[in-house]
Design a protein around this motif. Structure first.
Motif, PDB file in Angstrom:
ATOM      1  N   GLU A  18       5.884   0.014 -14.878  1.00 36.37           N
ATOM      2  CA  GLU A  18       5.442   1.101 -13.975  1.00 36.37           C
ATOM      3  C   GLU A  18       6.513   2.147 -13.685  1.00 36.37           C
ATOM      4  O   GLU A  18       6.279   3.092 -12.937  1.00 36.37           O
ATOM      5  N   MET A  42       7.149   9.696  -9.117  1.00 35.51           N
ATOM      6  CA  MET A  42       7.323   9.388  -7.688  1.00 35.51           C
ATOM      7  C   MET A  42       8.686   8.758  -7.412  1.00 35.51           C
ATOM      8  O   MET A  42       9.183   8.783  -6.291  1.00 35.51           O
ATOM      9  N   TYR A  43       9.297   8.186  -8.468  1.00 34.61           N
ATOM     10  CA  TYR A  43      10.669   7.684  -8.312  1.00 34.61           C
ATOM     11  C   TYR A  43      11.631   8.854  -8.440  1.00 34.61           C
ATOM     12  O   TYR A  43      11.507   9.672  -9.363  1.00 34.61           O
ATOM     13  N   ASP A  60      -1.025   8.094 -17.311  1.00 32.29           N
ATOM     14  CA  ASP A  60      -1.480   7.862 -15.934  1.00 32.29           C
ATOM     15  C   ASP A  60      -1.631   9.195 -15.202  1.00 32.29           C
ATOM     16  O   ASP A  60      -0.643   9.805 -14.797  1.00 32.29           O
ATOM     17  N   ASN A 113      -5.200   5.958 -18.382  1.00 36.01           N
ATOM     18  CA  ASN A 113      -5.121   5.443 -17.011  1.00 36.01           C
ATOM     19  C   ASN A 113      -5.326   6.602 -16.039  1.00 36.01           C
ATOM     20  O   ASN A 113      -4.368   7.219 -15.645  1.00 36.01           O
ATOM     21  N   ASP A 139     -10.170  -2.142 -13.036  1.00 32.23           N
ATOM     22  CA  ASP A 139      -9.138  -2.258 -11.999  1.00 32.23           C
ATOM     23  C   ASP A 139      -9.833  -2.252 -10.639  1.00 32.23           C
ATOM     24  O   ASP A 139     -10.447  -1.252 -10.260  1.00 32.23           O
ATOM     25  N   GLY A 184      -2.740  -2.474 -10.416  1.00 31.01           N
ATOM     26  CA  GLY A 184      -1.469  -1.847 -10.082  1.00 31.01           C
ATOM     27  C   GLY A 184      -0.837  -2.736  -9.023  1.00 31.01           C
ATOM     28  O   GLY A 184      -1.175  -2.644  -7.847  1.00 31.01           O
ATOM     29  N   SER A 187       2.177  -3.268  -7.562  1.00 28.92           N
ATOM     30  CA  SER A 187       3.079  -2.895  -6.462  1.00 28.92           C
ATOM     31  C   SER A 187       2.351  -2.291  -5.269  1.00 28.92           C
ATOM     32  O   SER A 187       2.912  -2.226  -4.172  1.00 28.92           O
ATOM     33  N   ASN A 188       1.095  -1.851  -5.493  1.00 27.10           N
ATOM     34  CA  ASN A 188       0.314  -1.353  -4.346  1.00 27.10           C
ATOM     35  C   ASN A 188       0.270  -2.404  -3.233  1.00 27.10           C
ATOM     36  O   ASN A 188       0.255  -2.063  -2.053  1.00 27.10           O
ATOM     37  N   GLN A 199       3.218  -2.323  -0.680  1.00 28.09           N
ATOM     38  CA  GLN A 199       3.719  -1.072  -0.102  1.00 28.09           C
ATOM     39  C   GLN A 199       3.809  -1.197   1.418  1.00 28.09           C
ATOM     40  O   GLN A 199       2.865  -1.647   2.070  1.00 28.09           O
ATOM     41  N   ARG A 237       8.856  -7.128  -0.310  1.00 24.77           N
ATOM     42  CA  ARG A 237       8.007  -6.670  -1.415  1.00 24.77           C
ATOM     43  C   ARG A 237       7.996  -7.609  -2.618  1.00 24.77           C
ATOM     44  O   ARG A 237       6.919  -7.945  -3.116  1.00 24.77           O
ATOM     45  N   ILE A 258       0.165  -3.605 -14.087  1.00 28.53           N
ATOM     46  CA  ILE A 258       1.145  -2.525 -14.052  1.00 28.53           C
ATOM     47  C   ILE A 258       2.153  -2.946 -13.000  1.00 28.53           C
ATOM     48  O   ILE A 258       1.786  -3.121 -11.825  1.00 28.53           O
TER      49      ILE A 258
END
Ligand code: THG
Length: 262
Positions: A6, A11-12, A75, A96, A160, A196, A198-199, A202, A207, A227
């Motif tokens: 991912e 966003m990173y 994505d 995606n 998903d 996904g 890591s959602n 959050q 985490r 992901i």
């Protein structure tokens, strides 16, 4: 478990900056690190800050393809951005994603067919995120029906259920897990499933633990792909061990190393 890294996501901060400055080395480093950690494919997302995602995604795809031929998951919520990436992607690609909205399905299912791509279908529509298992199943069935209408094989579809943060939608976690199992009964051959990951964590304080626990539970419900951050070694070890328990690879004392060399 099919692992989609991912980390190439605008966003990173490091990736957002690399996209702006067209810094190939930073992107290529991120691609190779994820593959060395065991990623089977790489998610590619320009992120919210990109002002020209149609061009940025082509630059990302071409930059990544200079160092690897692993499949890329394009994505974006914008079909134009996905199509732009498909034009330059050399290898098998994942789209995606499509939602269950008829307008999105009418564009993205034929596009997936045309480019011989796999397709991720998220159970969201214009009205928003589903609130229970029945709504998820209904949207998933709409996505499968559109694929069958267009002659797109269900085995190349990844449904998903949309994973929500556990601190926001705790009461929905069980429904999300059961959806992973229930999506399989929509068609024969069955569609595949993806989340996904890591959602889920959050806004939580631990985490890695939340991600890892959800992944193992989802694996037990039949999850095919995720992901996630492949550089989280404990998470990858848990994914590999889940596959072992589910008899997807043969036990040997060094199964973690053996799997990584595959
Ligand atoms: N389903 C599908 N695609 C998806 C998602 C999904 N693509 C995007 C996303 N969800 C999966 N990828 C991520 C990437 C990062 C994070 C979550 C999901 C994440 N990032 C940190 C955060 O928001 O706290 C950012 C940290 C930082 O800025 O450094 O959690 O569900 N099909």
């Amino acid at each position: 478990m099919y692992i989609i890294g991912e980390l190439i996501n605008g966003m990173y901060a490091n990736i957002g900056k690399a996209i702006n400055q067209k810094d190939k080395k930073e992107i290529q480093k991120c691609a190779l690190e994820q593959i060395e950690s065991g990623a089977d494919a790489l998610d590619v997302n320009c992120g919210p800050a990109s002002k020209d995602a149609v061009n940025d995604i082509q630059w990302l795809v071409e930059t990544i393809q200079e160092v690897t031929d692993k499949p890329l998951a394009l994505d974006s919520s914008k079909p134009k951005v996905i199509e732009s990436g498909l034009k330059v992607a050399k290898n098998k690609t994942l789209i995606n994603s499509t939602t269950s909205d008829p307008e999105k399905l009418a564009i993205l299912v034929p596009l997936a067919k045309q480019y011989n791509a796999k397709l991720i279908g998220i159970t969201i529509n214009a009205k928003g995120i589903p609130q229970n298992k029945d709504q998820r199943l209904e949207m998933a069935a709409n996505i499968v029906a559109a694929c069958l209408d267009h002659g797109f094989p269900a085995e190349d579809l990844y449904l998903d259920p949309i994973v929500m943060p556990v601190n926001v939608a705790q009461a929905q976690m069980r429904d999300i897990l059961e959806s992973i199992r229930d999506f399989k009964i929509i068609s024969d051959p069955a569609p595949k499933t993806v989340v996904g990951l890591s959602n889920v964590s959050q806004g939580t304080l631990v985490r890695p633990l939340v991600n890892r626990t959800f992944l193992v539970m989802a694996a037990a419900y039949g999850l095919d792909a995720a992901i996630l951050d492949p550089k989280d070694k404990d998470l990858m070890d848990a994914a590999i061990t889940s596959d072992l328990i589910l008899n997807k690879h043969i036990y040997c004392d060094s199964f973690l190393t053996a799997y990584r060399k595959k």
